[in-house]
Design a protein around this motif. Structure first.
Motif, PDB file in Angstrom:
ATOM      1  N   ILE A 218       0.843  -1.196   0.000  1.00  0.00           N
ATOM      2  CA  ILE A 218       0.000   0.000   0.000  1.00  0.00           C
ATOM      3  C   ILE A 218       0.883   1.252   0.000  1.00  0.00           C
ATOM      4  CG2 ILE A 218      -1.794   1.274   1.233  1.00  0.00           C
ATOM      5  CD1 ILE A 218      -2.717  -1.425   0.092  1.00  0.00           C
ATOM      6  N   LYS A 219       0.586   2.174  -0.916  1.00  0.00           N
ATOM      7  CA  LYS A 219       1.374   3.408  -1.013  1.00  0.00           C
ATOM      8  C   LYS A 219       1.214   4.240   0.253  1.00  0.00           C
ATOM      9  CE  LYS A 219       2.014   7.610  -3.773  1.00  0.00           C
ATOM     10  NZ  LYS A 219       1.634   8.338  -5.005  1.00  0.00           N
ATOM     11  N   GLY A 220       2.348   4.568   0.859  1.00  0.00           N
ATOM     12  CA  GLY A 220       2.360   5.422   2.039  1.00  0.00           C
ATOM     13  C   GLY A 220       2.117   4.702   3.345  1.00  0.00           C
ATOM     14  N   SER A 221       1.836   3.402   3.301  1.00  0.00           N
ATOM     15  CA  SER A 221       1.590   2.669   4.551  1.00  0.00           C
ATOM     16  C   SER A 221       2.880   2.500   5.333  1.00  0.00           C
ATOM     17  CB  SER A 221       0.995   1.297   4.233  1.00  0.00           C
ATOM     18  OG  SER A 221       0.919   0.494   5.398  1.00  0.00           O
ATOM     19  N   ARG A 222       2.748   2.460   6.655  1.00  0.00           N
ATOM     20  CA  ARG A 222       3.899   2.196   7.521  1.00  0.00           C
ATOM     21  C   ARG A 222       3.728   0.855   8.236  1.00  0.00           C
ATOM     22  NH1 ARG A 222       5.827   4.879   4.511  1.00  0.00           N
ATOM     23  NH2 ARG A 222       6.606   7.007   4.685  1.00  0.00           N
ATOM     24  N   ALA A 223       2.756   0.067   7.808  1.00  0.00           N
ATOM     25  CA  ALA A 223       2.560  -1.255   8.399  1.00  0.00           C
ATOM     26  C   ALA A 223       3.743  -2.158   8.055  1.00  0.00           C
ATOM     27  CB  ALA A 223       1.259  -1.866   7.899  1.00  0.00           C
ATOM     28  N   ARG A 224       3.993  -3.127   8.906  1.00  0.00           N
ATOM     29  CA  ARG A 224       5.132  -4.012   8.732  1.00  0.00           C
ATOM     30  C   ARG A 224       4.820  -5.119   7.736  1.00  0.00           C
ATOM     31  NH1 ARG A 224       7.648  -5.341  14.592  1.00  0.00           N
ATOM     32  NH2 ARG A 224       9.368  -5.996  13.236  1.00  0.00           N
ATOM     33  N   LEU A 225       5.881  -5.703   7.206  1.00  0.00           N
ATOM     34  CA  LEU A 225       5.770  -6.796   6.251  1.00  0.00           C
ATOM     35  C   LEU A 225       5.135  -8.022   6.895  1.00  0.00           C
ATOM     36  CD1 LEU A 225       8.462  -7.963   3.752  1.00  0.00           C
ATOM     37  CD2 LEU A 225       7.459  -9.624   5.311  1.00  0.00           C
ATOM     38  N   GLU A 226       4.314  -8.738   6.120  1.00  0.00           N
ATOM     39  CA  GLU A 226       3.707  -9.972   6.604  1.00  0.00           C
ATOM     40  C   GLU A 226       3.930 -11.078   5.575  1.00  0.00           C
ATOM     41  OE1 GLU A 226      -0.655 -11.771   7.973  1.00  0.00           O
ATOM     42  OE2 GLU A 226      -0.360  -9.605   7.741  1.00  0.00           O
ATOM     43  N   LEU A 227       4.429 -12.214   6.045  1.00  0.00           N
ATOM     44  CA  LEU A 227       4.593 -13.390   5.200  1.00  0.00           C
ATOM     45  C   LEU A 227       3.374 -14.283   5.412  1.00  0.00           C
ATOM     46  CD1 LEU A 227       6.459 -14.884   3.212  1.00  0.00           C
ATOM     47  CD2 LEU A 227       7.468 -16.054   5.185  1.00  0.00           C
ATOM     48  N   ARG A 228       2.564 -14.417   4.378  1.00  0.00           N
ATOM     49  CA  ARG A 228       1.300 -15.130   4.506  1.00  0.00           C
ATOM     50  C   ARG A 228       1.475 -16.635   4.294  1.00  0.00           C
ATOM     51  NH1 ARG A 228      -3.595 -11.941   1.695  1.00  0.00           N
ATOM     52  NH2 ARG A 228      -4.640 -13.680   2.718  1.00  0.00           N
ATOM     53  N   ALA A 229       0.461 -17.381   4.705  1.00  0.00           N
ATOM     54  CA  ALA A 229       0.467 -18.827   4.490  1.00  0.00           C
ATOM     55  C   ALA A 229       0.593 -19.107   2.991  1.00  0.00           C
ATOM     56  CB  ALA A 229      -0.808 -19.440   5.046  1.00  0.00           C
ATOM     57  N   PRO A 230       1.313 -20.155   2.630  1.00  0.00           N
ATOM     58  CA  PRO A 230       1.544 -20.419   1.211  1.00  0.00           C
ATOM     59  C   PRO A 230       0.306 -20.936   0.487  1.00  0.00           C
ATOM     60  CG  PRO A 230       2.447 -22.198   2.536  1.00  0.00           C
ATOM     61  CD  PRO A 230       2.009 -21.119   3.496  1.00  0.00           C
ATOM     62  N   LEU A 231       0.326 -20.765  -0.825  1.00  0.00           N
ATOM     63  CA  LEU A 231      -0.635 -21.405  -1.703  1.00  0.00           C
ATOM     64  C   LEU A 231       0.047 -22.594  -2.370  1.00  0.00           C
ATOM     65  CD1 LEU A 231      -2.274 -18.361  -3.547  1.00  0.00           C
ATOM     66  CD2 LEU A 231      -3.303 -19.768  -1.751  1.00  0.00           C
ATOM     67  N   THR A 232      -0.680 -23.691  -2.518  1.00  0.00           N
ATOM     68  CA  THR A 232      -0.158 -24.884  -3.182  1.00  0.00           C
ATOM     69  C   THR A 232      -0.975 -25.137  -4.438  1.00  0.00           C
ATOM     70  OG1 THR A 232       0.501 -25.823  -1.052  1.00  0.00           O
ATOM     71  CG2 THR A 232       0.379 -27.330  -2.921  1.00  0.00           C
ATOM     72  N   MET A 233      -0.281 -25.255  -5.564  1.00  0.00           N
ATOM     73  CA  MET A 233      -0.972 -25.375  -6.843  1.00  0.00           C
ATOM     74  C   MET A 233      -1.689 -26.714  -6.991  1.00  0.00           C
ATOM     75  SD  MET A 233       1.987 -23.712  -9.277  1.00  0.00           S
ATOM     76  CE  MET A 233       1.229 -24.327 -10.773  1.00  0.00           C
ATOM     77  N   HIS A 234      -1.035 -27.798  -6.576  1.00  0.00           N
ATOM     78  CA  HIS A 234      -1.572 -29.133  -6.796  1.00  0.00           C
ATOM     79  C   HIS A 234      -1.607 -29.893  -5.469  1.00  0.00           C
ATOM     80  CE1 HIS A 234      -0.838 -28.185 -11.005  1.00  0.00           C
ATOM     81  NE2 HIS A 234       0.442 -28.006 -10.728  1.00  0.00           N
ATOM     82  N   ASP A 235      -2.773 -30.324  -5.063  1.00  0.00           N
ATOM     83  CA  ASP A 235      -2.900 -31.111  -3.837  1.00  0.00           C
ATOM     84  C   ASP A 235      -2.412 -32.539  -4.015  1.00  0.00           C
ATOM     85  OD1 ASP A 235      -4.002 -29.008  -2.390  1.00  0.00           O
ATOM     86  OD2 ASP A 235      -6.050 -29.521  -2.966  1.00  0.00           O
TER      87      ASP A 235
END
Length: 259
Positions: A218-235
Motif C-alpha cells: 500500500i502506497k504510504g503505509s507504515r505497516a510491517r511486512l507480513e509473510l502469509r500462508a503459502p498457496l499450493t498449486m496441486h494437492d
C-alpha cells in the motif's frame, strides 16, 4: 472468427474474455497473469494500470471480474500493444472494451516524459505488474519478442515500482507476481514508497520449493511486512489438477484478498 496463422484467440475465465496472442513466438499469457489479476479486490469504480501488460491478459481479467474497473494497459512493445488492441476489438470482448485503454510506453519513463506518455501522477487506485523474471545471465531465447518479455535488466524492480508509486494515489495498492529470488529487490524497491507488504509463496506441491511469490503493498503505509500462508498449486502429488482455491483464482471465481 478467422485469425491469421501467426496468432490465436484464446478464452480465459471460462470464456468471460478472450485474448489475441502470437502463435509459436513471444510471451503467451497463462496462470501467472490470472493469479496477478486475482490480487485486485475493490468495491465500486476504480482505476487500474497494468504495467508491462503484453497482450493485456491480467488487465482484462480484472475488468472481467470487477465491473467497476477502468483499466489502462501499458506496454512498451509496439507489437504486443497491437495484440492488446486486437483483443479489445474482438466482439467477444465488447462488454469490456469501453472500460479498457492501451498506452504504448516504456514503464521506466520518468518525470515529464512519463506524464507526456499518458501516465500522470496520482492517477490510479491500483497498479499491477508481472515484470520480466529471467536473470540477464540465464540462457537467452532466440525469440526476440519472448526475450524482451522475460529478461530482467539491472534495477528493474526499482524503476517499475518507482513508476507505480508516482502514478498511484496515496493509499493505492500495488500488486505483483515474481520469482522468489526477487524478494529482496522488491522489498528494497518498495522502500518508503510502499508499506504493509504481504508476501505469499506459491508452491507446486507440498514439499517442493516455491516457484512464485504474490506481493501486495500500500502506497504510504507504515505497516510491517507480513509473510502469509503459502498457496499450493496441486494437492495430489500425481496430478496436474489445480487445488480448488487456486483453480478459483485462475478462473476468476475468487479474489486473493489482503488481510
Amino acid at each position: 472468427m478467422s485469425t491469421p496463422s501467426s496468432e490465436t484467440v484464446d478464452a480465459f475465465h471460462r470464456g468471460r474474455f478472450h485474448l489475441v496472442q502470437p502463435k509459436g513466438r513471444g510471451h503467451r499469457a497463462g496462470m501467472d497473469a490470472m493469479l496477478l489479476a486475482s490480487l485486485v479486490d475493490a468495491q465500486g469504480p476504480f482505476r487500474l494500470a497494468d504495467l508491462g501488460a503484453g497482450a493485456g491478459a491480467a488487465g482484462l481479467a480484472v475488468a472481467a471480474r470487477l465491473e467497476g474497473a477502468a483499466v489502462t494497459l501499458v506496454e512498451r512493445s509496439a507489437e504486443m500493444a497491437d495484440y492488446a488492441r486486437k483483443s479489445l476489438a474482438l466482439a467477444d470482448n465488447a462488454h469490456l472494451s469501453a472500460r479498457i485503454g492501451v498506452i504504448e510506453a516504456d514503464v521506466t519513463l520518468t518525470g515529464r516524459a512519463r506524464v507526456a506518455a499518458g501516465l500522470a501522477d496520482d492517477s490510479f487506485d491500483h497498479v499491477i505488474m508481472n515484470p520480466p523474471f529471467n536473470d540477464a545471465g540465464d540462457r537467452r531465447t532466440p525469440d526476440a519478442l519472448k526475450a524482451e518479455a522475460h529478461a530482467m535488466t539491472d534495477g528493474l524492480f526499482e524503476s517499475w515500482i518507482r513508476t507505480a508509486g508516482a502514478i498511484m494515489v496515496p493509499g493505492g495498492q500495488l500488486s505483483l507476481i515474481a520469482r522468489p529470488q526477487s524478494i529482496a529487490e522488491i522489498i528494497a524497491a518498495c522502500g518508503r514508497r510502499f508499506g504493509g507488504l504481504e508476501i505469499t509463496p506459491l508452491y507446486p506441491r507440498a514439499g517442493e520449493s516455491a516457484v512464485r511469490v504474490l506481493v501486495t503493498a500500500i502506497k504510504g503505509s507504515r505497516a510491517r511486512l507480513e509473510l502469509r500462508a503459502p498457496l499450493t498449486m496441486h494437492d495430489d502429488p500425481d496430478s496436474h489438477r489445480f487445488s480448488a482455491f487456486v483453480d478459483d483464482l485462475n478462473n476468476g471465481r475468487a479474489a486473493y484478498r489482503r488481510r
